[in-house]
Structures are given as structure tokens and as C-alpha cells.
Design an enzyme around this catalytic site. Sequence first.
Site, PDB file in Angstrom:
ATOM      1  N   GLU A  47      40.519  38.566  52.244  1.00 35.99           N
ATOM      2  CA  GLU A  47      40.024  39.685  51.412  1.00 35.99           C
ATOM      3  C   GLU A  47      38.557  39.965  51.786  1.00 35.99           C
ATOM      4  O   GLU A  47      37.788  39.033  52.012  1.00 35.99           O
ATOM      5  CB  GLU A  47      40.093  39.233  49.941  1.00 35.99           C
ATOM      6  CG  GLU A  47      39.467  40.173  48.935  1.00 35.99           C
ATOM      7  CD  GLU A  47      39.338  39.512  47.542  1.00 35.99           C
ATOM      8  OE1 GLU A  47      39.124  38.280  47.464  1.00 35.99           O
ATOM      9  OE2 GLU A  47      39.465  40.246  46.546  1.00 35.99           O
ATOM     10  N   ASN A 110      39.094  47.684  46.568  1.00 36.33           N
ATOM     11  CA  ASN A 110      39.214  46.441  47.318  1.00 36.33           C
ATOM     12  C   ASN A 110      40.551  46.564  48.071  1.00 36.33           C
ATOM     13  O   ASN A 110      41.615  46.444  47.462  1.00 36.33           O
ATOM     14  CB  ASN A 110      39.204  45.264  46.330  1.00 36.33           C
ATOM     15  CG  ASN A 110      39.149  43.929  47.018  1.00 36.33           C
ATOM     16  OD1 ASN A 110      39.518  43.800  48.173  1.00 36.33           O
ATOM     17  ND2 ASN A 110      38.703  42.912  46.281  1.00 36.33           N
ATOM     18  N   LYS A 127      43.866  46.823  45.919  1.00 38.17           N
ATOM     19  CA  LYS A 127      44.037  45.735  44.938  1.00 38.17           C
ATOM     20  C   LYS A 127      44.174  46.270  43.515  1.00 38.17           C
ATOM     21  O   LYS A 127      43.353  47.065  43.044  1.00 38.17           O
ATOM     22  CB  LYS A 127      42.828  44.813  45.032  1.00 38.17           C
ATOM     23  CG  LYS A 127      42.852  43.606  44.119  1.00 38.17           C
ATOM     24  CD  LYS A 127      41.622  42.751  44.400  1.00 38.17           C
ATOM     25  CE  LYS A 127      41.573  41.485  43.563  1.00 38.17           C
ATOM     26  NZ  LYS A 127      40.402  40.658  43.916  1.00 38.17           N
ATOM     27  N   GLU A 146      33.743  42.399  40.216  1.00 35.97           N
ATOM     28  CA  GLU A 146      34.771  43.292  40.779  1.00 35.97           C
ATOM     29  C   GLU A 146      35.047  44.488  39.867  1.00 35.97           C
ATOM     30  O   GLU A 146      35.350  45.575  40.345  1.00 35.97           O
ATOM     31  CB  GLU A 146      36.051  42.518  41.057  1.00 35.97           C
ATOM     32  CG  GLU A 146      35.913  41.614  42.262  1.00 35.97           C
ATOM     33  CD  GLU A 146      37.245  41.247  42.854  1.00 35.97           C
ATOM     34  OE1 GLU A 146      38.053  42.139  43.164  1.00 35.97           O
ATOM     35  OE2 GLU A 146      37.487  40.041  42.991  1.00 35.97           O
ATOM     36  N   CYS A 172      44.143  38.723  46.678  1.00 32.76           N
ATOM     37  CA  CYS A 172      43.531  37.680  45.847  1.00 32.76           C
ATOM     38  C   CYS A 172      44.122  37.551  44.443  1.00 32.76           C
ATOM     39  O   CYS A 172      45.182  37.000  44.274  1.00 32.76           O
ATOM     40  CB  CYS A 172      42.018  37.844  45.802  1.00 32.76           C
ATOM     41  SG  CYS A 172      41.248  36.310  45.229  1.00 32.76           S
ATOM     42  N   ASN A 197      39.282  35.438  48.127  1.00 35.44           N
ATOM     43  CA  ASN A 197      37.991  34.748  47.949  1.00 35.44           C
ATOM     44  C   ASN A 197      38.072  34.118  46.571  1.00 35.44           C
ATOM     45  O   ASN A 197      37.999  34.824  45.558  1.00 35.44           O
ATOM     46  CB  ASN A 197      36.829  35.744  47.910  1.00 35.44           C
ATOM     47  CG  ASN A 197      36.439  36.283  49.272  1.00 35.44           C
ATOM     48  OD1 ASN A 197      35.553  35.758  49.924  1.00 35.44           O
ATOM     49  ND2 ASN A 197      37.091  37.355  49.697  1.00 35.44           N
TER      50      ASN A 197
END
Length: 306
Positions: A47, A110, A127, A146, A172, A197
Site C-alpha cells: 500500500e 488510497n 480503498k 487516513e 490494508c 502498512n
Amino acid sequence: MPRPVTIAAAQMGPIRRDESRPHVVGRLLALLREAHARGGELVLFPECALTAFFGHWWIDDEAERDAWYESEMPSPVTQPLFDEAARLRIGFCLGYAELAVEAGAKRRFNSSVLVGRDGTIIGKYRKMHLPGHADHRPENPFQNLEKRYFQPGDLGFPVWDAFGGRVGMLICNDRRWPEAYRMLGLQGVEAVLIGYNTPRHYPEYPDTDRLADFHHLLSLQAGAYQNGTWVIAAAKAGIEEGVEQIGSSAIVAPSGEVIARSSTLGDELIIHRCDLDLCRTIKQGVFHPRNRRPEHYGLITARNDE
Ligand code: CDV
């Protein structure tokens, strides 16, 4: 009939905050070439693989923040990866922070792209499950912004017929949600590619720190078995700008068994010849559609809390 495809997970060690993108692309190229030398047909990168994970620190200035995103893919900096992949006839999946301008407005996701063996983009995923917070928490040892830096994905959970099978991507935190795998599983996915991550420390709930690798593997193994699919996961691992991130990049069979697992916290390739036909045993056996009861699962989409 066996349907083998050789898939590699290219784990990365930390990326320094001041490490240039061309330098990072050089590291990705080395992993791509190693995968090719070991018979790989598809390589998964982590990611947000092009920079340090900037969601771990607060950035006030919009221009400074925007510099962490990619506004085109490929770009002059990432083009060498696409060119080398095409030359070697090896596909890849690359996670990156995406800055898109849509209807005149900036949007930040993302994202990851799946790239074919000819070096062209097959598909993109954004994502869906964004962890963390949008507010400033300077009292924490690091932040997880995020929710401030990205919008939830708006492309659904697509799958693509590629590499001799059906391929999907998650990113993720998505891997912890059964619904995410289920969306892919219901479309017949045979290989789910997941970059991540994952900090070991959860500032608000430190009791789970000792379980970080366990919960990661548990999520991959459950997702694989319950959907009869290969799951391939690649970490950005090690201590990155003071944040310790787990490794445990893994290749999990449709049986739920971990077939390969990284043993370092640095740049490391793990690889396996995945027989996509093994998915059939699980999909058609214990999880045969005739045993499902979707008419009783309405609560899953109707309700968000307990
Ligand atoms: N990048 C992530 O999505 N990380 C989350 C952490 C913050 C919990 C994860 O699920 O691994």
C-alpha cells in the site's frame, strides 16, 4: 486441470521521509527483476508503495500535503516500472496515494492498480475501509490520518479476468472486513492482492499490540478459506520514521494455510506457484452456494452497529 500462476509478494522495508520517488522506484525495480528471475508472473507491492506512509503525521499546508500523492499513473517517475514489467512480461499490483481531479474538484484516494504483463493498466481499486481519524492528535506517538487524507473508495469491489484467473484487490484495513472478501468471493475471485502498512502499536487500544501479526494472519487466512481464494499480502515493514510496522507478508492458499511468509522486516520477496484450480475444492465443497442463505443476511447491509 491445474491452472498455475506464479505470484510474488514484494515486501518493502521502511521508506525514509526524504527518500526520493526515483530511489523508491529503483527498489521496486530490483524486486520486480528478482521476481522475474524466480519465475514470477505477477508481483504485489505494498500500500502507498512510493513514499513513506505520510498518514502518520499531520500536514497543515495543502500544497505540501498534495506533494505526497500521484496525480498520474504512470507518471514520468513510475514509467520505468511499467516499461521494465512489459520488457520482462511480468504483471504487478502497485499501491499509491491518488490525487484525482474530477468535475473540477480535487479528490484523494488510497488506490492500487493492477498492471498486465504488457505493462498496461488492467484495473484500479480505491480503498474502501479507511481507519484512523481526521482530527489532530499530537499527544499520540504517531497519528493515523487516513480519514483526513483520503476519501472512501467509490469504485466498488471489482474483479478482473487476468493472469489465467479472476483477480481482485483490497488495501490494508479492508483485509479485516469479511464483507470485503465476500464482495470479491461472490464474483468468483481466485486471487486477492492486498498491500498494507500496519503499525504494531494502536495508540487508543494498546492491548492489541501483542496480537498485531496474529490478527493480520487470522484475517488473511479466514478471508482465503471462507471464500476459497488465494490471498497474497505485501507489507511495508520495519521502523519507518519512528513507527514500527509489522512484516508477515504472506501467501495463503484457498485452504487457509499460509504457504509462504516473509522472515525479515526489509525488502524481501516471497513467491509461490499458485494453482488457481485449488479454489474449486473449497468453493464447490464446504462453501457450495446451495448451502448459503442470503435471504437471512439482510442485517449485514441494513445495520452498521450492534
Ligand atoms: N493502513 C492501514 O489501513 N492500517 C490499518 C491500521 C491503522 C489498523 C490496518 O488495518 O492495518
